[in-house]
Write a protein that holds these residues in place. Sequence first.
Motif, PDB file in Angstrom:
ATOM      1  N   GLN A 129       0.599   8.374  13.531  1.00 52.36           N
ATOM      2  CA  GLN A 129       0.414   9.682  13.365  1.00 52.36           C
ATOM      3  C   GLN A 129       0.938   9.878  11.773  1.00 52.36           C
ATOM      4  OE1 GLN A 129       3.144  11.734  15.980  1.00 52.36           O
ATOM      5  NE2 GLN A 129       1.383  12.521  16.974  1.00 52.36           N
ATOM      6  N   PHE A 130       1.518   9.156  11.181  1.00 53.35           N
ATOM      7  CA  PHE A 130       2.190   9.286   9.730  1.00 53.35           C
ATOM      8  C   PHE A 130       0.718   8.688   9.001  1.00 53.35           C
ATOM      9  CE2 PHE A 130       6.859   8.960   8.907  1.00 53.35           C
ATOM     10  CZ  PHE A 130       7.125  10.170   9.577  1.00 53.35           C
ATOM     11  N   GLN A 131       0.043   7.929   9.604  1.00 51.42           N
ATOM     12  CA  GLN A 131      -0.938   7.292   8.560  1.00 51.42           C
ATOM     13  C   GLN A 131      -2.136   8.460   8.607  1.00 51.42           C
ATOM     14  OE1 GLN A 131      -1.148   4.435   6.949  1.00 51.42           O
ATOM     15  NE2 GLN A 131       0.982   4.344   7.706  1.00 51.42           N
ATOM     16  N   ILE A 132      -2.353   8.977   9.623  1.00 52.81           N
ATOM     17  CA  ILE A 132      -3.309  10.211   9.626  1.00 52.81           C
ATOM     18  C   ILE A 132      -2.905  11.265   8.829  1.00 52.81           C
ATOM     19  CG2 ILE A 132      -4.689  11.807  11.316  1.00 52.81           C
ATOM     20  CD1 ILE A 132      -5.405   8.948  11.349  1.00 52.81           C
ATOM     21  N   ALA A 133      -1.552  11.435   8.906  1.00 49.89           N
ATOM     22  CA  ALA A 133      -1.046  12.874   8.125  1.00 49.89           C
ATOM     23  C   ALA A 133      -1.157  12.475   6.536  1.00 49.89           C
ATOM     24  CB  ALA A 133       0.445  13.127   8.699  1.00 49.89           C
ATOM     25  N   ARG A 134      -1.173  11.538   6.388  1.00 53.40           N
ATOM     26  CA  ARG A 134      -1.258  11.077   4.720  1.00 53.40           C
ATOM     27  C   ARG A 134      -2.635  11.242   4.420  1.00 53.40           C
ATOM     28  NH1 ARG A 134       0.197   4.814   4.174  1.00 53.40           N
ATOM     29  NH2 ARG A 134      -0.147   4.991   1.948  1.00 53.40           N
ATOM     30  N   LEU A 135      -3.394  10.913   5.395  1.00 52.99           N
ATOM     31  CA  LEU A 135      -4.937  11.026   4.867  1.00 52.99           C
ATOM     32  C   LEU A 135      -5.521  12.489   5.004  1.00 52.99           C
ATOM     33  CD1 LEU A 135      -6.994   8.583   4.387  1.00 52.99           C
ATOM     34  CD2 LEU A 135      -7.914   9.112   6.887  1.00 52.99           C
ATOM     35  N   LEU A 261       3.581   9.010   2.581  1.00 54.64           N
ATOM     36  CA  LEU A 261       2.886  10.425   3.023  1.00 54.64           C
ATOM     37  C   LEU A 261       2.219  11.023   1.911  1.00 54.64           C
ATOM     38  CD1 LEU A 261       5.384  11.858   5.476  1.00 54.64           C
ATOM     39  CD2 LEU A 261       3.079  11.241   6.198  1.00 54.64           C
ATOM     40  N   ILE A 262       2.828  10.860   0.614  1.00 54.00           N
ATOM     41  CA  ILE A 262       2.322  11.271  -0.619  1.00 54.00           C
ATOM     42  C   ILE A 262       1.958  10.445  -1.593  1.00 54.00           C
ATOM     43  CG2 ILE A 262       3.765  13.648  -0.141  1.00 54.00           C
ATOM     44  CD1 ILE A 262       5.641  12.562  -2.685  1.00 54.00           C
ATOM     45  N   LYS A 263       2.192   9.317  -1.638  1.00 56.07           N
ATOM     46  CA  LYS A 263       2.374   8.303  -2.782  1.00 56.07           C
ATOM     47  C   LYS A 263       0.778   8.363  -2.992  1.00 56.07           C
ATOM     48  CE  LYS A 263       4.026   4.584  -2.507  1.00 56.07           C
ATOM     49  NZ  LYS A 263       4.793   3.143  -1.856  1.00 56.07           N
ATOM     50  N   ASP A 264      -0.171   7.887  -2.288  1.00 57.43           N
ATOM     51  CA  ASP A 264      -1.641   7.649  -2.417  1.00 57.43           C
ATOM     52  C   ASP A 264      -2.149   8.803  -3.085  1.00 57.43           C
ATOM     53  OD1 ASP A 264      -1.237   5.078  -1.913  1.00 57.43           O
ATOM     54  OD2 ASP A 264      -2.276   5.261   0.124  1.00 57.43           O
ATOM     55  N   THR A 265      -1.918   9.935  -2.520  1.00 62.06           N
ATOM     56  CA  THR A 265      -2.283  11.307  -2.762  1.00 62.06           C
ATOM     57  C   THR A 265      -1.915  11.852  -4.227  1.00 62.06           C
ATOM     58  OG1 THR A 265      -2.535  12.190  -0.562  1.00 62.06           O
ATOM     59  CG2 THR A 265      -2.586  13.677  -2.519  1.00 62.06           C
ATOM     60  N   TRP A 314       4.487  12.105  25.052  1.00 62.04           N
ATOM     61  CA  TRP A 314       4.140  10.735  25.054  1.00 62.04           C
ATOM     62  C   TRP A 314       3.218  10.701  26.361  1.00 62.04           C
ATOM     63  CZ3 TRP A 314       5.706   9.147  21.166  1.00 62.04           C
ATOM     64  CH2 TRP A 314       6.862   9.534  20.297  1.00 62.04           C
ATOM     65  N   ASP A 315       2.654  11.662  26.842  1.00 61.75           N
ATOM     66  CA  ASP A 315       1.758  11.450  28.040  1.00 61.75           C
ATOM     67  C   ASP A 315       0.707  10.626  27.953  1.00 61.75           C
ATOM     68  OD1 ASP A 315       3.628  13.478  29.243  1.00 61.75           O
ATOM     69  OD2 ASP A 315       2.316  15.188  28.773  1.00 61.75           O
ATOM     70  N   GLU A 316      -0.045  10.880  26.889  1.00 59.34           N
ATOM     71  CA  GLU A 316      -1.219   9.841  26.444  1.00 59.34           C
ATOM     72  C   GLU A 316      -0.963   8.870  25.357  1.00 59.34           C
ATOM     73  OE1 GLU A 316      -4.302  12.522  26.569  1.00 59.34           O
ATOM     74  OE2 GLU A 316      -4.050  13.001  28.531  1.00 59.34           O
ATOM     75  N   LEU A 317      -0.100   8.057  25.518  1.00 63.07           N
ATOM     76  CA  LEU A 317       0.105   7.253  24.322  1.00 63.07           C
ATOM     77  C   LEU A 317      -1.141   6.507  23.889  1.00 63.07           C
ATOM     78  CD1 LEU A 317       3.733   5.898  24.874  1.00 63.07           C
ATOM     79  CD2 LEU A 317       2.872   7.753  23.104  1.00 63.07           C
ATOM     80  N   ASP A 318      -2.057   5.966  24.707  1.00 61.78           N
ATOM     81  CA  ASP A 318      -3.109   5.008  24.603  1.00 61.78           C
ATOM     82  C   ASP A 318      -4.289   5.826  23.989  1.00 61.78           C
ATOM     83  OD1 ASP A 318      -1.472   3.048  25.322  1.00 61.78           O
ATOM     84  OD2 ASP A 318      -2.256   3.082  27.572  1.00 61.78           O
ATOM     85  N   ASP A 319      -4.217   7.221  24.137  1.00 62.90           N
ATOM     86  CA  ASP A 319      -5.384   8.061  23.794  1.00 62.90           C
ATOM     87  C   ASP A 319      -4.953   8.705  22.326  1.00 62.90           C
ATOM     88  OD1 ASP A 319      -7.562   9.717  23.441  1.00 62.90           O
ATOM     89  OD2 ASP A 319      -7.241  11.165  25.001  1.00 62.90           O
ATOM     90  N   CYS A 320      -5.547   8.173  21.341  1.00 64.20           N
ATOM     91  CA  CYS A 320      -5.408   8.466  20.038  1.00 64.20           C
ATOM     92  C   CYS A 320      -6.414   9.499  19.659  1.00 64.20           C
ATOM     93  CB  CYS A 320      -5.207   7.240  19.096  1.00 64.20           C
ATOM     94  SG  CYS A 320      -3.856   6.178  19.496  1.00 64.20           S
ATOM     95  N   ALA A 321      -7.257  10.094  20.482  1.00 60.87           N
ATOM     96  CA  ALA A 321      -8.106  10.972  20.129  1.00 60.87           C
ATOM     97  C   ALA A 321      -7.503  12.084  19.171  1.00 60.87           C
ATOM     98  CB  ALA A 321      -8.923  11.647  21.341  1.00 60.87           C
ATOM     99  N   GLU A 322      -6.361  12.592  19.617  1.00 61.23           N
ATOM    100  CA  GLU A 322      -5.907  13.907  18.853  1.00 61.23           C
ATOM    101  C   GLU A 322      -5.549  13.429  17.520  1.00 61.23           C
ATOM    102  OE1 GLU A 322      -1.728  16.536  19.124  1.00 61.23           O
ATOM    103  OE2 GLU A 322      -2.245  15.035  20.623  1.00 61.23           O
ATOM    104  N   ILE A 323      -5.053  12.485  17.016  1.00 60.05           N
ATOM    105  CA  ILE A 323      -4.768  12.071  15.572  1.00 60.05           C
ATOM    106  C   ILE A 323      -5.751  11.677  14.902  1.00 60.05           C
ATOM    107  CG2 ILE A 323      -2.212  11.455  16.323  1.00 60.05           C
ATOM    108  CD1 ILE A 323      -2.967   8.660  15.817  1.00 60.05           C
ATOM    109  N   THR A 324      -6.880  11.448  15.630  1.00 62.54           N
ATOM    110  CA  THR A 324      -8.072  10.943  14.666  1.00 62.54           C
ATOM    111  C   THR A 324      -8.952  12.324  14.318  1.00 62.54           C
ATOM    112  OG1 THR A 324      -9.367  10.432  16.691  1.00 62.54           O
ATOM    113  CG2 THR A 324      -7.991   8.635  15.665  1.00 62.54           C
ATOM    114  N   GLN A 325      -8.629  13.296  14.493  1.00 59.81           N
ATOM    115  CA  GLN A 325      -9.283  14.375  14.268  1.00 59.81           C
ATOM    116  C   GLN A 325      -9.114  14.840  12.927  1.00 59.81           C
ATOM    117  OE1 GLN A 325     -11.616  16.138  16.363  1.00 59.81           O
ATOM    118  NE2 GLN A 325     -11.098  14.618  17.780  1.00 59.81           N
ATOM    119  N   PRO A 326     -10.269  15.173  12.164  1.00 60.06           N
ATOM    120  CA  PRO A 326      -9.949  15.452  10.741  1.00 60.06           C
ATOM    121  C   PRO A 326      -9.291  16.815  10.511  1.00 60.06           C
ATOM    122  CG  PRO A 326     -11.972  15.999  11.434  1.00 60.06           C
ATOM    123  CD  PRO A 326     -11.647  15.347  12.581  1.00 60.06           C
TER     124      PRO A 326
END
Length: 326
Positions: A129-135, A261-265, A314-326
């Motif tokens: 989630q941190f990686q997606i947030a920084r992007l 979270l902010i360094k690359d940006t 924590w219900d769907e830890l294996d499903d990362c669809a939520e954090i991959t949304q733009p």
Amino acid sequence: MEALTDLKAILHSKRANIYYLDKCRVMQKDGRVLYLTEAEKQNQYWNIPIANTTCILLGTGTSITQAAVRMLASAGVLIGFCGGGGTPLLAANEVEWLSPQSEYRPTEFLQGWVGFWFDEAKRLHTAKQFQIARLQYMKKVWGKDRDLQQAGFHLDDPQMESLLNHYPKAVAQAANVGHLLQHEARVTKQLYKIAATCTKYGEFVRTRDGEDNANAFLNHGNYLAYGLAATTLWVLGIPHGFAVVHGKTRRGALVFDVADLIKDTLILPWAFICAKDGATEQQFRQQCLQAFTDHKALDFMFAEVQRAALNQSWDELDDCAEITQP
């Protein structure tokens, strides 16, 4: 004299100042914290607005009195000792922070954090989630910052489009933190290449010794970001050792996670722009601080750490669809 209890409370996420001081003496005088500089003909005193300050970095040739530390602690200001330009002179990788002590800092965020931290799967989920947030933060900032766009940083650049499309998928598929760090390293290397191309900087190789201006500015700017991250974690009461990305063996690793979270940006593009323009270290630092303010970097850090601590699902830890949304 203004009493310590009379200080107006300003949320750390809304405070305006980060000070880097060298060759001076920090002291308390008439109920204020001042720093004293020595000139040829006379000494000069300069006021530090402690109620509106997040952290102070004390560089080479500095000293601080016990009374000044007491006042800074009462205002919740972080104090750090560092080498020249904000970077340690020795082989240490982090600033040693003297954290003001308070028995009344919130506990809910620490309790929420440790509630998931001891579970490896949940820790990995937070790291993703941190990686997606920084992007997402990069897309937001680069998409509207005209100064960066004028310098050549565009989201519709083919290399950037490829990165923005492929990195979320790589994050979602990472089986462990080691794989996540490998993807992160590749993306950061791509961003260095993009920045060098945009600014026509020339050949660039990342080194920690700061052998050229871009590397020196990256080092300097990163430590400014660490200051914001340390402030965020102290205010929320989360110890720096509870990292989710950089490993459990580094005492300050969570500071690095939050700073990322902010360094690359913000730090990365301005390091190359200022290096190409021949800016001084002070000019680069001022540009970074202005970027932190313009794009509410501290607010973003607070929001992401709070979300991770309190709003985990924590219900769907294996499903990362939520954090991959733009």
